[in-house]
Enzyme design. Structure first.
Site: not given
Length: 881
Positions: A36-39, A43-44, A57, A151
């Site tokens: 899905i995404s990366r922070g 990663k998700v 996650k 955050d």
């Protein structure tokens, strides 16, 4: 006559009913659909379990440890587990493997607000107000439960299927619950008033959320949250057991090794942390309690001592040694010869090959099969580690046997010539006390710590080790002779006559001195391959040498007090060498620090450049004063020595300066450290303490052997430590100096100023989000983070003008949220009464229609996250964890 067991209604024999114990699921039960995404910290992925979609996650434990974010992962898990709000992402499971931590949350198909903002450009006022209102309720819920998000930003606001806002990513949050969460905390967490959604959790979910996250679990060990995975246990057992690759049939021995060698707590730090207690206890057991043992006892090298410091590796070494002992006993082999006999009698290549085969667990010369090896391994006993002779010899031979053998012959010839020349010098003291010949084996018997070529086999630490391992009677425990140098008025500090008194040990020092001055020594301390490299274990052969030792174990105690507090110490070492260094000052052993071209009367006394620089800097005056104290103390025992004025004689001054510099060259040794030894009986201990802040770089021409770690910097005269002492005091803990965490554009000024902060930092970030929703750009945005920080501290807000001007209510709401004083900053109470939020139904927000409702193509559609990923140039097409 047989009896028939009663059957139940189903026709099965009645018996004790089995109740299945709830357990958390394994991560293997989830199927990864797509990323899905990366922070910044993980990663998700989109995962599926039993037909239901989850957002998983994934965070690597190694990355969390390297980034010092272990406590933040725990805080994120706790914050999500404690939260039951329609405006906060729901956490279902907290799982872990040997390498990763998995947070299984609900999947929100609408993406994040940042992606939506990229598509819209900016939100109109009504849309921004609804999003800010729901985020404000979420913040108020967190603050009431002792959680600070820290955050908050559009990236961490997700859009649900109905278009509502839910906060996520609590990786930087702070949870004021100063303990681990338990079952009661999760079960009794109050939720919103009369929620329509049920926030109850299954027993497996509860167990996973309160499990401990083991960041220091040994590699391959089974995690506590997955106790019933039998197949995984077998595979892990095969990977870890050293015998599984050799003989898989030997199950009892493998099980024993697995249980004894790896029976540690999941939270026990094994690999990255070094335990010092086993090494210290073994040191006391070997050298501290008794000196009457005549057994051959080898010292561990620096690498071997590190291995024995680890409980896991220590047991491996133990079994290896026991295996060797049992093998030798069963074959009735003679005991191993001493290290000196082995080194002198065999060719280096043959010696290397034999020793490698002797120490290797799998001998290449063993003609037996694997079954024979397994049989020998089954004879392993639980006896403690007794000797490491073979291992020490192998370590030494593999590192320097070739070079040492080649250079030893040349050095013997050179030293013999120099000894004859030195013996020909006719001084009154030589005539009075002739020099006795010294055996070559007493000088070249051990290579020693490899500081440089000239110091290979003349380590002063050897004498200390002999003291600890012998019960010989000492004859020189009362008074000690002193070097008496002739007076001279020349500026070149000439030595007109070298007068030595002595015994065998003193002539030995002459030879050491001659050896050391053949080559210019480097100023930078060389790296020692082994801090503990005493290879000679034949004590009976050196009785004569030990009888002439200058150290008395009963009368002359090591400077144990300096081992704990001295700032001159080097890492990984102890002050045991200072025991010998004290004797070098009191005696004429200081000649080893002098530079000799030829042993003649017109030789020059020279100092190393470091010491000369120290003299120019004014250190010499303090040294001379301390020299006077030492000389006065020695003159009380020496009536035949003429009185000398150390202040007026440059020769004497520099000589004693070298002495004291030599003494303060305190080198720690990691394994033979005297722990509880007093220095009360030391005649020179007070004088040595007075000059302890001399730089260890001023060590004469005798370079120091240290480990490849950073040297301790020079301590100033004020005595201020370079590191704050560890806090063991009672009372309130000092304010913790925290790092600046978060995204630069959303940081509150108190965070930048490293001031104590609270929940007001979240309201500041909410004001930044409100400005960004209405304009499309954060208020303090700039080219670099440093410029962003300057804008925040100056509160430089670029208000839109003209047609893009914000409404007065919107601008005022942003102003009260972006108040510099955190105590006057607005919160939920002020927002509820603000004109901008006049028409908001705060008690029924989750049921209000939202301006944007996602319309995905299917349930696995992740296109709403793509806008943010593309804007930040994130590539999430890979499946690597």
């Amino acid at each position: 006559m047989s009896t028939v067991e009663p059957l139940s209604d189903e026709g099965v024999a009645a018996g004790p009913r089995r109740i299945e114990v709830p357990r958390p699921p394994s991560i293997e039960e989830f199927t990864i659909v797509k990323p899905i995404s990366r922070g910044a910290f993980g990663k998700v992925y989109l995962g599926r379990k039993a037909g239901r979609l989850y957002a998983v996650k994934v965070m690597k434990k190694a990355d969390m440890i390297n980034k010092n974010m272990v406590h933040q992962v725990q805080a994120e898990r706790d914050a999500l587990a404690l939260s039951k709000s329609p405006f906060i992402v729901h956490l279902y499971y907290s799982l872990q493997s040997a390498n990763n931590v998995y947070l299984v949350m609900e999947y929100l198909i609408g993406g994040d607000v940042k992606s939506l903002l990229h598509i819209y450009g900016y939100f109109d006022e009504e849309m921004a107000v609804k999003y800010i209102s729901e985020a404000a309720l979420a913040l108020d819920y967190l603050h009431r439960h002792g959680i600070i998000h820290r955050d908050l930003k559009p990236d961490n606001m997700l859009i649900s299927n109905q278009g509502h806002i839910k906060l996520t990513d609590f990786g930087l949050s702070r949870v004021t619950l100063n303990r681990e969460i338990n079952m009661i905390d999760i079960l009794t967490t109050p939720s919103m008033a009369k929620p329509k959604h049920d926030y109850s959790r299954t027993p497996g979910q509860l167990l996973s959320l309160i499990s401990s996250l083991g960041f220091y679990t040994p590699v391959g060990m089974k995690m506590p949250i997955n106790p019933n995975s039998g197949g995984a246990s077998d595979s892990l057992h095969e990977v870890i057991s050293p015998l599984s690759m050799i003989e898989k049939e030997n199950t009892p021995l493998s099980t024993k090794l697995f249980k004894t060698g790896l029976d540690t707590s999941p939270l026990t730090p094994v690999m990255p942390v070094r335990s010092l207690t086993p090494a210290l206890l073994q040191s006391r057991e070997r050298f501290g309690a008794s000196t009457a043992s005549s057994q051959s006892c080898m010292y561990l090298s620096s690498m071997e001592s590190e291995c024995c410091s680890s409980p896991r590796l220590e047991k491996d070494v133990k079994q290896t040694e026991d295996e060797m002992c049992s093998t030798g006993t069963s074959n009735s082999r003679p005991p191993l010869p001493s290290s000196r006999e082995v080194l002198n009698s065999k060719d280096p290549k043959v010696l290397k090959k034999e020793l490698e085969s002797a120490i290797s667990p799998i001998s290449s010369n063993d003609c037996g099969s694997r079954q024979k090896l397994g049989t020998e391994r089954s004879e392993i006993t639980d006896t403690p580690v007794t000797t490491l002779d073979t291992k020490g010899i192998v370590r030494k031979c593999l590192s320097e046997n070739k070079i040492w053998e080649e250079k030893l012959v040349a050095r013997r010839e050179m030293t013999n010539e120099m000894l004859e020349t030195a013996s020909s010098q006719q001084s009154p003291l030589f005539l009075k006390d002739p020099v006795q010949p010294v055996k070559e084996e007493e000088i070249f018997e051990k290579p020693g710590v490899k500081r440089s070529f000239e110091l290979v086999d003349t380590s002063p630490c050897q004498e200390l080790n002999y003291v600890k391992k012998t019960n010989a009677e000492y004859k020189r425990g009362c008074w000690i002779s002193e070097l008496s140098a002739s007076k001279s008025t020349g500026l070149t500090t000439e030595i007109q006559s070298l007068m030595l008194s002595g015994e065998i040990c003193e002539s030995k020092e002459i030879m050491r001195c001659i050896d050391r001055q053949q080559t210019e020594k480097p100023l930078v301390p060389t790296v020692a391959k082994n801090l503990l490299c005493d290879l000679d274990a034949d004590h009976e052969k050196d009785k004569e040498y030990m009888n002439s030792s200058l150290l008395c174990a009963d009368d002359e105690k090591p400077l144990g007090a300096l081992s704990a507090d001295s700032d001159l110490s080097f890492p990984e070492t102890s002050v045991s060498e200072s025991h010998l260094e004290k004797q070098l000052v009191d005696l004429d052993k200081g000649v080893k620090d002098l530079s000799f071209e030829e042993p003649k009367a017109e030789d020059l006394l020279t100092m190393s450049p470091n010491c000369q620089e120290a003299s120019r800097n004014g250190v010499e005056a303090d040294v001379v004063q301390n020299c006077t104290m030492l000389c006065c103390e020695q003159d009380n025992h020496q009536k035949h020595t003429e009185e000398t004025d150390t202040i007026s004689s440059p020769s004497e001054k520099m000589t004693e300066t070298v002495h004291l510099f030599r003494k303060n060259n305190v080198v720690f040794r990691s394994y033979n450290s005297p722990i509880n030894v007093s220095n009360v009986s030391d005649p020179c201990s007070m004088a040595s303490l007075d000059i302890m802040d001399l730089s260890p770089a001023c060590s004469g021409s005798y370079p120091t052997a240290i480990t490849p770690l950073q040297k301790t910097p020079r301590q100033g005269d004020a005595g201020t430590p370079y590191r704050t002492p560890k806090s063991v005091r009672r009372g309130a803990a000092p304010v913790e100096g925290e790092r600046i965490l978060g995204t630069p554009d959303y940081l509150a000024p108190e965070l930048l100023l490293t001031k104590p902060h609270g929940s007001a930092v979240d309201w500041w970030a909410l004001g930044v989000c409100l400005f960004e929703f209405l304009t499309g750009i954060p208020p303090f945005n700039d080219e670099t983070p440093a410029q962003v920080f300057q804008n925040i501290l100056k509160r430089d807000i670029p208000w839109p003008e003209g047609e893009e001007k914000l409404s007065d209510n919107a601008q005022n709401a942003i102003d009260i949220l972006l108040t510099f004083d955190s105590t006057k900053r607005a919160g939920l109470k002020e927002l509820k009464h603000h004109p901008l939020f006049h028409g908001v139904d705060w008690d029924n927000l989750q049921n209000q229609p939202m301006p944007f409702i996602p319309q995905p193509d299917d349930e696995t559609d992740t296109s709403y996250f793509e806008a943010r990923n593309n804007a930040q140039h994130l590539t999430v097409s890979g499946f690597s964890l």
